[in-house]
Design a protein around this motif. Structure first.
Motif, PDB file in Angstrom:
ATOM      1  N   ASP A 189      38.178  43.889  40.663  1.00 22.90           N
ATOM      2  CA  ASP A 189      37.488  42.655  40.997  1.00 22.90           C
ATOM      3  C   ASP A 189      37.834  42.241  42.414  1.00 22.90           C
ATOM      4  O   ASP A 189      38.828  42.683  42.986  1.00 22.90           O
ATOM      5  N   HIS A 217      35.730  35.492  40.182  1.00 26.69           N
ATOM      6  CA  HIS A 217      35.962  36.935  40.235  1.00 26.69           C
ATOM      7  C   HIS A 217      34.641  37.675  40.082  1.00 26.69           C
ATOM      8  O   HIS A 217      33.882  37.410  39.142  1.00 26.69           O
ATOM      9  N   SER A 227      38.058  38.413  44.470  1.00 22.85           N
ATOM     10  CA  SER A 227      38.108  37.016  44.032  1.00 22.85           C
ATOM     11  C   SER A 227      38.357  36.079  45.203  1.00 22.85           C
ATOM     12  O   SER A 227      38.837  36.486  46.263  1.00 22.85           O
TER      13      SER A 227
END
Length: 831
Positions: A266, A283, A268
């Protein structure tokens, strides 16, 4: 006169900003007759080699400089460094083609200077409200990376000499050297240069290069190992300036919300514009942009396929193995509905392998074997992958061959030719799997160390070669590694790349996928929970295989015993010097090292799900930790402590009788067991290393704390006293070693001392809870009493007395004893 009073607050504001103007007189308001006109870019760049592109570049090879004409001010783009020519040390980690940190930057003009500013992408307000966006932008600091004088201006473009930026250490080379304890290095400007002839500009990226020479002490081990002159390390630095991905009219692609069970990476940031009831911690899934030409079709060709290119520097048969293995992902994309969406090719001749437009699998050489890795360079706003960059260390494949040869002993006079070829066959099978694994990272996929519970469940696991004994009792490596991607890989490609529409429709489809994967028994555990020696997840294991930890331990134990019985000079090709037998003994003797870690995971172990509250409420996943059953923990403890007995640690005569010191011109290195016997093989050290391997996992503070809590909550679970009692019963308190074990008593004493030192280090580490410390100290008091009551005779009596004295002294005054470091275990990973 009515406007005059406003001058004071304006002046005050300028003074506070450090920008107070000089006094202005009436005569100064008209330009002086001799003020030069603003220079035109065409005049300054006359005679230079132009490179039009995303940012126009001029090569000034005569003066060794690069000029940029920057038109779009305040417009963000990506800036990333890499190393076309590198250091070649796995220990330092400055590899050929290594990408650096990705930064989002923009140019600003202030007066007669241009500034390169790194934006703070950790905080944002994704909002149509300009003031709301500004409030966040003004709350957190940006960073000015560089500034330079504007040489000329033309049609809103500003011309600057960018050379000083290129001559600075933008990749963090000096910091990496210092972090590896190689000394303080700094760029020597007199021996560094901008490589103007290498500057390239394209519509969406600019590629700039420099030669940097780092001056330093040149005394440390790793730089002396690889440097032509360790005090003068010359490398090349690439700077790529990349246009951010643009939204296209009619495009259905959008960022996908990250889920903990997606199996992916991810990106973020904190978004202060989210509704108050939502988390500001946003995210996004990391993934390439992949779009069907026909979104309504279940399977459709794509607008732009994902293409990876293999480094032309990879030789055969490595090259073909890399292309074949990396191509495995094509089937998963096909199953996800994307036709001809992914392919792997050889990098075309003449193409710059570091050109940011190409996803490249680079074949990298180092002085020693080391890790491979895959980097996905992403847009920090959306998670869209801009480029995939894979680094494969060339010596890993040789380690696989070494392991196979050590297990098979294929170089006897009567050994069939196909047996000799098995080692290379196994190594190439591993290389195909490795290529798929590292490319997977650049596609946005994380490790799944629990996938081995499903056999060939995923190429994103770390695979141990599947070794077994055939019907004749011989070591069999014919199917050491799986072929193709596994069911988990099909799931993550579909989850991260599948086209499910948008909004609620997409969220529902993704939840359905998660439910189906859970129902199919797909386990997921990744790095943050699996790499620590005391990790608790019993399925999240690096380098293991099989669905049952206990059975795999027993299987590998039988293979290890057979391999030790057949170990001979036949593990070496004829041309190798005889001292290399020791290096080939290491993977055989420590064959169960990773499965030993798997046993330790069961002790104080417990599994858990990566999930969300919504999936728990929908019964897709479960909350909490499921503790490993007590009987399984006890079986694991019994097997693990058995590996501390002399019967396990002592070498047979056929091994001891052939081990020979390295020949003249050769020397031991980290791949050998340590020795305190000068050039001679040290049987004490090998026993100590084996014992340290086991004790290090079993006596981890986190594990012992968990054992204490599990027993406190459920008295049926083994407690700290039980764990330590069995440990000591198999070592210090054991019965006499059978006479047929060569050097058995001495080997057992070597292991016993490692156990004692490990217990003292456990107490001294300060990581146990006070009540757990009390339990461990009590067990050691009882050991002292036992040693005093059971003195035995000979060398055993000597060790028992000294151990009792040493432990007693530590328990009375911790400062009275200088603790010994535990023995060094030769490296196993990466394999």
């Amino acid at each position: 006169m009515s406007g005059a009073p406003a001058a004071k607050p304006i002046l005050l504001a300028l003074l506070m900003a450090g920008l107070a103007p000089v006094a202005v007189h009436a005569a100064d308001q008209a330009p002086a007759a001799n003020t030069p006109a603003v220079k035109q870019i065409a005049d300054v760049t006359r005679g230079l080699q132009p490179q039009p592109g995303f940012i126009d570049v001029w090569r000034d090879t005569d003066k060794g400089r690069v000029l940029l004409a920057v038109g779009a001010l305040e417009q963000p783009f990506l800036l990333v460094s890499s190393l076309p020519y590198a250091l070649g040390s796995n220990d330092v980690g400055l590899d050929r083609a290594q990408p650096g940190e990705v930064r989002m930057v923009h140019f600003e003009k202030h007066g007669a200077r241009l500034f390169l500013v790194q934006e703070n992408t950790n905080y944002a307000a994704v909002s149509p409200d300009r003031d709301e966006r500004a409030a966040v932008r003004e709350s957190f600091s940006n960073s000015v990376l560089w500034s330079g004088d504007i040489l000329a201006s033309d049609n809103e473009r500003q011309l600057v000499d960018f050379s000083s930026f290129l001559l600075a250490d933008r990749h963090g080379i000096a910091a990496r050297l210092a972090g590896a304890r190689q000394g303080a290095y700094a760029v020597d400007g007199a021996r560094s240069a901008v490589l103007a002839a290498e500057a390239k500009a394209f519509p969406d990226n600019v590629e700039l290069e420099s030669l940097l020479t780092f001056a330093g002490p040149g005394q440390a081990e790793y730089v002396r190992q690889v440097g032509a002159d360790a005090a003068s390390l010359s490398m090349r630095q690439r700077i790529s300036m990349v246009r951010l991905p643009q939204s296209e009219a009619g495009s259905a692609w959008h960022p996908r919300v990250y889920h903990p069970y997606s199996g992916g990476f991810d990106t973020s940031y904190f978004d202060f514009a989210t509704p108050l009831s939502h988390s500001i911690d946003v995210h996004w899934q990391v993934r390439h942009k992949l779009e069907k030409t026909d979104p309504s079709a279940a399977v459709s060709p794509v607008k732009k396929p994902i293409v990876y290119y293999v480094d032309r520097g990879a030789p055969e048969p490595v090259r073909s193995a890399l292309i074949a293995g990396a191509s495995w992902w094509a089937t998963a994309f096909e199953k996800a509905g994307f036709k001809d969406a992914y392919r792997v090719e050889l990098l075309p001749e003449g193409v710059d392998a570091l050109d940011i437009r190409y996803n490249v699998i680079t074949w990298v050489h180092r002085a020693t074997r080391g890790w491979s890795y895959g980097n996905a360079l992403t847009d920090p706003r959306t998670g869209q992958i801009v480029r995939g960059a894979v680094t494969l260390g060339s010596q890993r494949v040789r380690q696989d061959i070494l392991i196979a040869e050590a297990l098979l002993a294929p170089y006897g006079k009567s050994t069939p030719a196909e047996q000799q070829q098995m080692a290379e066959k196994m190594a190439l099978a591993r290389l195909r799997q490795l290529a798929a694994h590292e490319v997977g990272h650049t596609l946005g996929f994380a490790h799944n160390f629990a996938a081995s519970r499903m056999g060939n469940g995923s190429v994103m696991d770390y695979p141990h070669p599947i070794v077994k004994l055939n019907a004749r009792g011989e070591v069999d490596l014919s199917n050491a590694y799986g072929v193709g991607v596994g069911p988990w890989d099909d799931y993550i490609v579909n989850y991260i790349y599948g086209d499910f529409g948008s909004g609620a429709q997409e969220l529902a489809a993704l939840a359905k996928l998660r439910g189906e994967a859970r129902a199919a028994g797909m386990l997921y555990s990744s790095d943050q929970d699996d790499r620590a020696p005391g990790a608790s997840h019993p399925d999240g294991l690096l380098w293991d295989f099989g669905p049952d930890t206990l059975k795999t331990w027993d299987q590998l134990g039988a293979v290890r015993q057979r391999a030790l019985q057949t170990f001979s000079v036949d593990v070496l090709p004829d041309a190798r010097q005889i001292g290399e037998l020791e290096a080939r003994l290491v993977p055989v003797f420590l064959l169960q090292r990773y499965q030993g870690e798997a046993l330790a995971r069961l002790i104080g172990g417990g599994d858990f799900d990566y999930t969300s509250a919504g999936d728990v409420k929908a019964s897709i996943a479960k909350a909490g930790i499921r503790v490993t059953p007590a009987d399984v923990q006890r079986q694991a403890l019994s097997r693990l402590t058995d590996s501390l007995r002399a019967e396990y640690l002592a070498l047979p005569a056929n091994v001891l009788d052939v081990l020979t010191p390295p020949a003249a011109g050769y020397e031991r290195n980290r791949e050998y067991f340590a020795t305190r016997m000068d050039s001679v093989f040290d049987a004490f050290s090998i026993a100590e290393a084996g014992a340290a391997q086991t004790a290090g996992f079993l006596l981890d503070a986190g594990r012992i704390n968990r054992v204490a809590w599990q027993h406190a909550r459920d008295a049926k679970q083994p407690g700290v006293q039980e764990v330590l009692a069995q440990l000591l019963q198999k070592t210090w308190k054991r019965e006499a070693v059978p006479a047929n074990v060569i050097g058995g008593e001495a080997v057992q004493l070597a292991a016993n001392w490692v156990v004692a030192d490990s217990l003292l280090n456990l107490l001294d580490g300060g990581k146990l809870h006070p009540q757990v410390t009390a339990e461990v100290r009590q067990s050691m008091r009882e050991l002292v009493q036992w040693l005093q009551k059971n003195p035995d005779k000979g060398v055993t009596a000597d060790s028992r007395k000294q151990a009792a004295d040493r432990i007693s002294a530590y328990l009375a005054d911790e400062r009275s004893i200088k603790l010994r470091a535990l023995p060094v275990v030769p490296p196993g990973a990466p394999i």
